[in-house]
Scaffold this motif. Structure first.
Motif, PDB file in Angstrom:
ATOM      1  N   TYR A 112       0.701  -1.420  -0.142  1.00  0.00           N
ATOM      2  CA  TYR A 112       0.233   0.185  -0.084  1.00  0.00           C
ATOM      3  C   TYR A 112       0.790   1.524  -0.216  1.00  0.00           C
ATOM      4  CZ  TYR A 112      -3.501   3.597   1.460  1.00  0.00           C
ATOM      5  OH  TYR A 112      -4.118   4.025   2.319  1.00  0.00           O
ATOM      6  N   GLU A 162       2.224   1.762  -3.426  1.00  0.00           N
ATOM      7  CA  GLU A 162       1.240   1.882  -4.531  1.00  0.00           C
ATOM      8  C   GLU A 162       1.067   3.936  -3.565  1.00  0.00           C
ATOM      9  OE1 GLU A 162       0.731   0.580  -7.156  1.00  0.00           O
ATOM     10  OE2 GLU A 162       2.212  -0.891  -6.240  1.00  0.00           O
ATOM     11  N   GLU A 179       1.841   5.857 -12.764  1.00  0.00           N
ATOM     12  CA  GLU A 179       1.311   5.121 -12.640  1.00  0.00           C
ATOM     13  C   GLU A 179       1.183   3.789 -10.979  1.00  0.00           C
ATOM     14  OE1 GLU A 179      -0.902   3.634 -14.981  1.00  0.00           O
ATOM     15  OE2 GLU A 179      -0.453   5.662 -15.971  1.00  0.00           O
ATOM     16  N   ASN A 225      -1.936   1.416  -8.816  1.00  0.00           N
ATOM     17  CA  ASN A 225      -3.410   0.951  -8.390  1.00  0.00           C
ATOM     18  C   ASN A 225      -4.180   1.660  -7.206  1.00  0.00           C
ATOM     19  OD1 ASN A 225      -4.530  -1.133  -6.998  1.00  0.00           O
ATOM     20  ND2 ASN A 225      -2.979  -2.362  -6.876  1.00  0.00           N
ATOM     21  N   LYS A 226      -5.132   1.965  -7.973  1.00  0.00           N
ATOM     22  CA  LYS A 226      -6.302   3.129  -7.710  1.00  0.00           C
ATOM     23  C   LYS A 226      -7.478   1.893  -6.538  1.00  0.00           C
ATOM     24  CE  LYS A 226      -5.899   6.488 -11.002  1.00  0.00           C
ATOM     25  NZ  LYS A 226      -6.526   7.493 -12.167  1.00  0.00           N
ATOM     26  N   GLU A 227      -7.260   0.747  -6.994  1.00  0.00           N
ATOM     27  CA  GLU A 227      -7.947   0.414  -6.240  1.00  0.00           C
ATOM     28  C   GLU A 227      -7.561   0.045  -4.870  1.00  0.00           C
ATOM     29  OE1 GLU A 227      -9.374  -3.769  -8.265  1.00  0.00           O
ATOM     30  OE2 GLU A 227      -9.708  -3.029  -9.868  1.00  0.00           O
ATOM     31  N   LEU A 228      -5.968  -0.317  -4.793  1.00  0.00           N
ATOM     32  CA  LEU A 228      -6.023  -0.462  -3.306  1.00  0.00           C
ATOM     33  C   LEU A 228      -5.327   0.662  -2.856  1.00  0.00           C
ATOM     34  CD1 LEU A 228      -4.037  -3.064  -2.331  1.00  0.00           C
ATOM     35  CD2 LEU A 228      -1.903  -1.875  -2.647  1.00  0.00           C
ATOM     36  N   CYS A 284      -6.697   7.632  -2.954  1.00  0.00           N
ATOM     37  CA  CYS A 284      -6.530   8.464  -4.108  1.00  0.00           C
ATOM     38  C   CYS A 284      -6.567  10.168  -4.506  1.00  0.00           C
ATOM     39  CB  CYS A 284      -7.201   8.168  -5.466  1.00  0.00           C
ATOM     40  SG  CYS A 284      -6.788   6.063  -5.592  1.00  0.00           S
TER      41      CYS A 284
END
Lengths: 398, 141
Positions: free
Chosen positions: B88, B91, B100, B102-105, B110
């Motif tokens: 996490y 990212e 770039e 990982n938006k989901e994580l 965000c």
């Protein structure tokens, strides 16, 4: 005043962080460029014209500083890298060999870190005591409070002439008089004072005065240590090397140069010192009394405009310098600074390196406006307009 | 910050931050995190249960971006394993560096994507991540 001399001020920037560092006028920038372009030789070394010119310019700055603070001898002016180094030289080079266990040094809680930490180290190495002169309800240092904490063990009073958070002007002359009646040395941190008002070391009778060029229109990396000659003679050089020794053959036969060279080892910040000389010429031309008066007028204008704003809590309503410290209700100081930054207004947020002041003032962080002679009433109008609208601050602070 | 939703998430987490309290009970390790300009100053209290971050609370003073980022981070990390938490953090660092990610994580975190364009605010948003990383590496390895 004199805004046209500052290249940056044409760029729609409002610069209110002058206690951190000042802007540089074109003449100072040109002087430094001239050195690097036309005579970039070392000082005190060569037997050729270029180096001779360097010596002349470098020593001319010493002469300008001497006159600027009314010192008696050129040897009393030592160039350092800034106030911090100068304070460390005084504490470690002069007082560390002198002070013994239970000797007392008086400072205040509003001192800058550079006038606190070197003394803290002597608490550990020499077993001295650091005591605090209590501040009054305005966070001022008063003579009455000073008298209360002087003891037979007090050896040094080390204070700022003007503090960098509260901006109060200390009664230095009276402090020196009382100190000397008790055989106490006075170290004056002039970082916030020398750039803004006339400081006369002979009149004040301070033992040591330190200040930085970059807060007074000069370059970074240059400062001054002034000391009475008879005291400087006993200041042990912390840095040994070229330029400060007369001769040496073995560890037992090392001969050092006279002042001031003895305390200026290595190749100095020549361009900076030469640029500093130009800054002093520039300030002299404007006049230190004019600068001080103008800043006080500006400050009064700012205070009068901020006072009616209920969401602005001014920490230092009364103060005789260009420093105004405040908070906006329920808004972290850094967020106020970011909000103003969106409108190209530069202010400082934080504790301004006076970390033990919070014990007296009760707030950890503040916004600080620090004025200089090139600030204007119109700039203050712009600032106050932005600070007047509390909803706008809340909306735009992120 | 123009996006109203982004602004709302940040302000909600600033004004009502999650777990801004001294930890109740024992077994918490403390990690202090502060920025170079000496303003933001946050203490994180982390309780590990084996490999998991069982609970996190915080105390301290900081700007709106740091406080809200701490609140969001705590919500997102409680219950995660050490390696999940480090992933996490990685990212988040990519996002702040404008790379770039990982938006989901990162979920709500965000909202700080735009911060990568404001140099001085990067440090504020990253402050709690720096602290939790220190705690994880120091106490689990």
């Amino acid at each position: 005043m004199n805004r046209e001399d500052f290249p940056l001020l044409g760029d729609d920037i409002i610069y209110f962080d002058n206690s951190a560092t000042s802007l540089k006028p074109k003449c100072v920038i040109d002087k430094i460029r001239d050195y690097y372009t036309n005579y970039p030789a070392n000082a005190h070394r060569g037997d050729y014209d270029l180096s001779y010119k360097v010596d002349q310019e470098y020593e001319e700055t010493r002469s300008l500083v001497k006159e600027f603070i009314n010192a008696q001898e050129l040897e009393e002016i030592i160039f350092t890298s800034g106030t911090t180094e100068a304070l460390n030289m005084v504490v470690n080079g002069f007082f560390a060999p002198l002070l013994e266990a239970n000797d007392e040094v008086l400072i205040t809680t509003s001192e800058h870190a550079s006038n606190v930490l070197p003394w803290f180290r002597l608490v550990k190495t020499n077993n001295i005591k650091v005591n605090y002169i209590p501040l009054d309800s305005n966070y001022y240092l008063t003579i009455d409070n000073l008298k209360k904490v002087i003891t037979p063990n007090t050896k040094v009073i080390s204070i700022a002439g003007i503090t960098n958070v509260i901006g109060d002007i200390r009664p230095v002359k009276e402090i020196c008089k009382i100190a000397h009646e008790h055989n106490i040395f006075v170290v004056l941190d002039g970082a916030q004072m020398v750039p803004h008002m006339k400081v006369d070391v002979e009149d004040l009778d301070v033992d040591f005065l330190v200040f930085s060029a970059h807060k007074m229109c000069g370059p970074t990396g240059v400062g001054v240590l002034y000391g009475k000659k008879e005291l400087l003679e006993h200041l042990e050089p912390m840095i040994l090397g070229g330029g400060m020794n007369e001769s040496f053959d073995n560890p037992h036969e090392v001969y050092l140069k006279e002042l001031p060279a003895r305390l200026e080892a290595g190749t100095r910040n020549i361009a900076g010192v030469i640029g500093f000389g130009e800054a002093i010429r520039y300030l002299k031309e404007i006049g230190m009394d004019n600068i001080h008066k103008y800043e006080l007028d500006l400050r009064k204008y700012l205070i009068d405009k901020l006072m009616p704003l209920k969401h602005i809590d001014i920490i230092n309503i009364e103060s005789d310098s260009g420093i105004v410290t405040f908070n906006v209700t329920d808004v972290f100081s850094q967020d106020v600074a970011y909000y103003l930054n969106k409108y190209n207004i530069c202010v400082r947020a934080g504790n301004h390196c006076a970390k033990i002041l919070k014990s007296s003032v009760g707030v950890n962080n503040t916004v600080r406006i620090s004025l200089y002679f090139y600030n204007t009433y119109e700039e203050i109008d712009n600032l106050v307009e932005l600070l007047s609208d509390y909803d706008k601050i809340l909306k735009e602070m992120i | 910050m123009n996006n109203e939703n982004t602004r709302k998430i940040i302000m909600d987490n600033y004004l009502n931050p999650y777990n801004r309290l001294m930890p109740k009970g024992e077994g918490y390790v403390k990690a202090n995190t502060r920025n170079e300009s000496c303003i933001d100053n946050i203490d994180l209290y982390v309780k590990f249960d084996g490999d998991k971050l069982a609970d996190i609370t915080f105390m301290g003073d900081a700007c709106a971006i740091s406080i809200s980022s701490t609140s969001i981070m705590i919500k997102n990390l409680i219950g995660k394993t050490k390696n999940e938490a480090l992933e996490y953090i990685l990212e988040f660092e990519k996002m702040i560096d404008g790379k770039e990610f990982n938006k989901e994580l990162l979920k709500d975190a965000c909202v700080y994507e735009e911060i990568s364009k404001q140099g001085s605010r990067k440090v504020c948003a990253s402050l709690p991540l720096k602290g939790i990383k220190k705690a994880i590496l120091e106490f689990l390895e």
